[in-house]
Design a protein around this motif. Structure first.
Motif, PDB file in Angstrom:
ATOM      1  N   ASP A  73       0.839  -1.192   0.000  1.00  0.00           N
ATOM      2  CA  ASP A  73       0.000   0.000   0.000  1.00  0.00           C
ATOM      3  C   ASP A  73       0.875   1.244   0.000  1.00  0.00           C
ATOM      4  OD1 ASP A  73      -2.320  -1.488   0.054  1.00  0.00           O
ATOM      5  OD2 ASP A  73      -2.432  -1.502   2.254  1.00  0.00           O
ATOM      6  N   PRO A  74       0.435   2.325  -0.658  1.00  0.00           N
ATOM      7  CA  PRO A  74       1.207   3.571  -0.629  1.00  0.00           C
ATOM      8  C   PRO A  74       1.333   4.100   0.795  1.00  0.00           C
ATOM      9  CG  PRO A  74      -0.980   3.922  -1.574  1.00  0.00           C
ATOM     10  CD  PRO A  74      -0.801   2.454  -1.449  1.00  0.00           C
ATOM     11  N   VAL A  75       2.456   4.759   1.072  1.00  0.00           N
ATOM     12  CA  VAL A  75       2.792   5.213   2.423  1.00  0.00           C
ATOM     13  C   VAL A  75       2.554   6.711   2.555  1.00  0.00           C
ATOM     14  CG1 VAL A  75       4.599   5.318   4.185  1.00  0.00           C
ATOM     15  CG2 VAL A  75       4.522   3.388   2.582  1.00  0.00           C
ATOM     16  N   VAL A  76       2.011   7.108   3.707  1.00  0.00           N
ATOM     17  CA  VAL A  76       1.818   8.518   4.042  1.00  0.00           C
ATOM     18  C   VAL A  76       2.880   8.915   5.069  1.00  0.00           C
ATOM     19  CG1 VAL A  76       0.242  10.243   4.987  1.00  0.00           C
ATOM     20  CG2 VAL A  76      -0.667   8.306   3.662  1.00  0.00           C
ATOM     21  N   LEU A  77       3.552  10.042   4.831  1.00  0.00           N
ATOM     22  CA  LEU A  77       4.571  10.538   5.753  1.00  0.00           C
ATOM     23  C   LEU A  77       4.035  11.764   6.487  1.00  0.00           C
ATOM     24  CD1 LEU A  77       7.525  10.537   6.836  1.00  0.00           C
ATOM     25  CD2 LEU A  77       8.090  12.085   4.926  1.00  0.00           C
ATOM     26  N   PHE A  78       4.082  11.717   7.847  1.00  0.00           N
ATOM     27  CA  PHE A  78       3.727  12.871   8.672  1.00  0.00           C
ATOM     28  C   PHE A  78       5.018  13.468   9.222  1.00  0.00           C
ATOM     29  CE2 PHE A  78      -0.147  10.362   8.720  1.00  0.00           C
ATOM     30  CZ  PHE A  78      -1.142  11.328   8.591  1.00  0.00           C
ATOM     31  N   VAL A  79       5.167  14.787   9.070  1.00  0.00           N
ATOM     32  CA  VAL A  79       6.389  15.468   9.515  1.00  0.00           C
ATOM     33  C   VAL A  79       6.026  16.568  10.500  1.00  0.00           C
ATOM     34  CG1 VAL A  79       8.507  16.615   8.780  1.00  0.00           C
ATOM     35  CG2 VAL A  79       7.337  15.060   7.193  1.00  0.00           C
ATOM     36  N   ASP A  80       6.648  16.515  11.685  1.00  0.00           N
ATOM     37  CA  ASP A  80       6.436  17.551  12.706  1.00  0.00           C
ATOM     38  C   ASP A  80       7.636  17.531  13.627  1.00  0.00           C
ATOM     39  OD1 ASP A  80       5.331  19.083  15.038  1.00  0.00           O
ATOM     40  OD2 ASP A  80       3.489  18.959  13.842  1.00  0.00           O
ATOM     41  N   ASP A  81       7.977  18.684  14.193  1.00  0.00           N
ATOM     42  CA  ASP A  81       9.091  18.703  15.143  1.00  0.00           C
ATOM     43  C   ASP A  81       8.643  18.298  16.553  1.00  0.00           C
ATOM     44  OD1 ASP A  81       7.618  21.171  15.130  1.00  0.00           O
ATOM     45  OD2 ASP A  81       9.164  22.021  16.434  1.00  0.00           O
ATOM     46  N   ASP A  82       7.341  18.099  16.751  1.00  0.00           N
ATOM     47  CA  ASP A  82       6.792  17.696  18.047  1.00  0.00           C
ATOM     48  C   ASP A  82       6.593  16.179  18.043  1.00  0.00           C
ATOM     49  OD1 ASP A  82       5.319  17.159  20.316  1.00  0.00           O
ATOM     50  OD2 ASP A  82       4.037  18.925  20.113  1.00  0.00           O
ATOM     51  N   GLU A  83       7.481  15.470  18.738  1.00  0.00           N
ATOM     52  CA  GLU A  83       7.417  14.014  18.748  1.00  0.00           C
ATOM     53  C   GLU A  83       6.136  13.511  19.401  1.00  0.00           C
ATOM     54  OE1 GLU A  83      10.273  10.194  19.883  1.00  0.00           O
ATOM     55  OE2 GLU A  83      10.838  12.236  20.515  1.00  0.00           O
ATOM     56  N   ASN A  84       5.640  14.204  20.439  1.00  0.00           N
ATOM     57  CA  ASN A  84       4.415  13.797  21.114  1.00  0.00           C
ATOM     58  C   ASN A  84       3.214  13.861  20.164  1.00  0.00           C
ATOM     59  OD1 ASN A  84       5.683  13.305  23.585  1.00  0.00           O
ATOM     60  ND2 ASN A  84       5.509  15.468  24.195  1.00  0.00           N
ATOM     61  N   LEU A  85       3.187  14.908  19.316  1.00  0.00           N
ATOM     62  CA  LEU A  85       2.090  15.024  18.355  1.00  0.00           C
ATOM     63  C   LEU A  85       2.113  13.854  17.369  1.00  0.00           C
ATOM     64  CD1 LEU A  85       0.746  18.173  16.670  1.00  0.00           C
ATOM     65  CD2 LEU A  85       1.334  16.226  15.230  1.00  0.00           C
ATOM     66  N   LEU A  86       3.318  13.482  16.916  1.00  0.00           N
ATOM     67  CA  LEU A  86       3.440  12.364  15.977  1.00  0.00           C
ATOM     68  C   LEU A  86       2.995  11.057  16.619  1.00  0.00           C
ATOM     69  CD1 LEU A  86       6.876  13.211  14.288  1.00  0.00           C
ATOM     70  CD2 LEU A  86       4.604  13.482  13.301  1.00  0.00           C
ATOM     71  N   MET A  87       3.331  10.851  17.905  1.00  0.00           N
ATOM     72  CA  MET A  87       2.909   9.641  18.603  1.00  0.00           C
ATOM     73  C   MET A  87       1.381   9.607  18.723  1.00  0.00           C
ATOM     74  SD  MET A  87       5.857   9.381  21.563  1.00  0.00           S
ATOM     75  CE  MET A  87       5.072   7.958  22.342  1.00  0.00           C
ATOM     76  N   GLY A  88       0.778  10.778  18.960  1.00  0.00           N
ATOM     77  CA  GLY A  88      -0.676  10.854  19.033  1.00  0.00           C
ATOM     78  C   GLY A  88      -1.330  10.505  17.703  1.00  0.00           C
ATOM     79  N   LEU A  89      -0.725  10.985  16.602  1.00  0.00           N
ATOM     80  CA  LEU A  89      -1.252  10.656  15.276  1.00  0.00           C
ATOM     81  C   LEU A  89      -1.191   9.153  15.027  1.00  0.00           C
ATOM     82  CD1 LEU A  89       0.212  13.505  13.021  1.00  0.00           C
ATOM     83  CD2 LEU A  89      -2.207  13.082  13.514  1.00  0.00           C
ATOM     84  N   LYS A  90      -0.122   8.522  15.458  1.00  0.00           N
ATOM     85  CA  LYS A  90       0.013   7.084  15.277  1.00  0.00           C
ATOM     86  C   LYS A  90      -1.125   6.333  15.966  1.00  0.00           C
ATOM     87  CE  LYS A  90       5.036   6.597  14.662  1.00  0.00           C
ATOM     88  NZ  LYS A  90       6.282   6.012  15.232  1.00  0.00           N
ATOM     89  N   ARG A  91      -1.431   6.767  17.199  1.00  0.00           N
ATOM     90  CA  ARG A  91      -2.497   6.093  17.938  1.00  0.00           C
ATOM     91  C   ARG A  91      -3.859   6.320  17.274  1.00  0.00           C
ATOM     92  NH1 ARG A  91       0.438   8.275  22.341  1.00  0.00           N
ATOM     93  NH2 ARG A  91      -1.066  10.010  22.489  1.00  0.00           N
ATOM     94  N   ARG A  92      -4.101   7.557  16.836  1.00  0.00           N
ATOM     95  CA  ARG A  92      -5.414   7.897  16.292  1.00  0.00           C
ATOM     96  C   ARG A  92      -5.656   7.326  14.896  1.00  0.00           C
ATOM     97  NH1 ARG A  92      -4.293  14.006  16.819  1.00  0.00           N
ATOM     98  NH2 ARG A  92      -6.022  14.184  15.295  1.00  0.00           N
TER      99      ARG A  92
END
Length: 396
Positions: free
Chosen positions: A3-22
């Motif tokens: 499947d094609p991959v989506v990349l999320f980029v942010d300097d806030d690691e906590n925000l990225l971890m939240g996106l992973k869960r959601r």
């Protein structure tokens, strides 16, 4: 196929971890902490269908990042996620970063999922169209080259050699699209399909043509352009081929074409390689071949000629005075005669007229005169010459 991959980029690691869960289970995705990590991943070979970037990040903002992603991975669909949704930011994002969607923080999960799903569909459209065009392109080129190979294997072989030369020089001269140059060289003689068989046969054997026949051959680039221009994405290749015999000083074909630097770079290269192919016997190209081309300086972009010589020309050992101080003897055809060759036999026409006598070195003027006579007379060939040893005048 993955499947094609989506990349999320942010300097806030906590925000990225939240996106992973959601978003777990919704997409096949990856994350990068900051723009530098995202760029590093792409340069290391990671392929992403969609890149969702935060606007405010250190080192590089989201607009700059997505503009860089567009350069490294043109098919990737860019999206912006920001908490500062002013009009200026939105305009910059769209104009500079090639943004497909623009999200405000905080962004509801449903809105983000819907937007990213639309981005994935856009990516599929882009890649599907690209694959279709490339398959059409490859198939069309294959048909044309097979026609040329069947039409005259000798001419096709010379086109393949010109393509190999293009592959060698594209990097050193900084050609922007090497595939375009190589393809133009390969398809350059495709206009010969319009020639009568007898003219085509004489061309393949490098035999002289009558004036009317030369005029017919001279117009084959126009036929080639008309054939190639119907293939998607080859409009520039068609123009390069059309102008391949346009001289740098504005002469040549077509009569009303551009001159100097206005001639496409690819056409200026083919102008040189076409003439080089007429005097080179094999894949070995030496400096003396370029010396012969320089006898007609108005034809070529001389600065470009110098660059091509540096990229292509090898050292011919038969001209190495330290290794062969006395020179080496060769039996050659007249088309391979060079300035500085020492004649061991006379150069004589079939009807008994001696043009150059043995015991002399071939000068520039004599070589030019011989080329004119070759168009009008047949000569006894091959001839015996001595090459190398450094002589420039009569033998002592």
């Amino acid at each position: 196929m993955e499947d094609p991959v989506v990349l999320f980029v942010d300097d806030d690691e906590n925000l990225l971890m939240g996106l992973k869960r959601r978003l777990r289970g919704k997409f096949n995705f990856d994350t990068a902490i900051g723009p530098l990590e995202a760029i590093a991943k792409i340069k290391d070979g990671a392929r992403y269908a969609v890149c969702v970037a935060d606007m405010r990040m250190p080192e590089m903002d989201g607009v700059q990042l997505l503009a860089e992603v567009a350069k490294l991975s043109p098919d990737t669909v860019g999206m912006m996620l920001t908490g500062n949704a002013d009009q200026k930011t939105a305009v910059e994002a769209i104009n500079q970063g090639r943004i497909f969607r623009f999200f405000n923080k905080p962004c509801e999960d449903d809105e983000l999922i819907t937007g990213v799903s639309a981005g994935l569909r856009q990516y599929q459209l882009i890649t599907a169209e690209k694959a279709l065009i490339e398959q059409t392109l490859a198939g069309s080129v294959k048909v044309l080259t097979e026609v040329l190979a069947q039409l005259n294997p000798t001419i096709f072989g010379k086109a393949m050699r010109a393509k190999r030369w293009c592959d060698r020089i594209a990097g050193p001269i900084g050609y922007p699209h090497p595939w375009e140059l190589g393809l133009a060289a390969l398809l350059a003689p495709i206009g010969y399909v319009s020639l009568p068989p007898d003219i085509l046969a004489r061309l393949g054997e490098d035999k002289a043509l009558q004036p009317l026949e030369r005029d017919v051959v001279r117009r084959t680039p126009e036929v080639a352009r008309n054939l190639i221009s119907h293939i998607p994405r080859l409009e520039q290749v068609a123009q390069i081929v059309y102008l391949q015999y346009r001289d740098y000083d504005g002469s040549g074909f077509p009569a009303d074409g551009p001159q100097g630097q206005d001639i496409p770079l690819g056409s200026r290269i083919l102008r040189i390689l076409n003439d080089l192919g007429k005097i080179v016997e094999s894949d070995l190209v030496v400096q003396q071949h370029f010396e012969e081309l320089r006898q007609k300086p108005k034809r070529y972009d001389l600065a470009l000629l110098d660059k091509i010589e540096l990229a292509l020309a090898d050292i011919d050992p038969s001209y190495d005075q330290s290794t062969f101080p006395e020179g080496t003897e060769h039996d050659i055809y007249l088309k391979h005669l060079r300035m500085g060759d020492f004649l061991m036999t006379d150069i004589e026409t079939r009807d008994g007229h001696v043009l150059l006598t043995h015991g002399n070195y071939v000068s520039e003027v004599q070589l030019q005169r011989l080329r004119v006579f070759q168009k009008l007379h047949q000569f006894h060939e091959p001839i015996r010459i001595r090459r190398g040893g450094g002589g420039t005048g009569a033998e002592e």
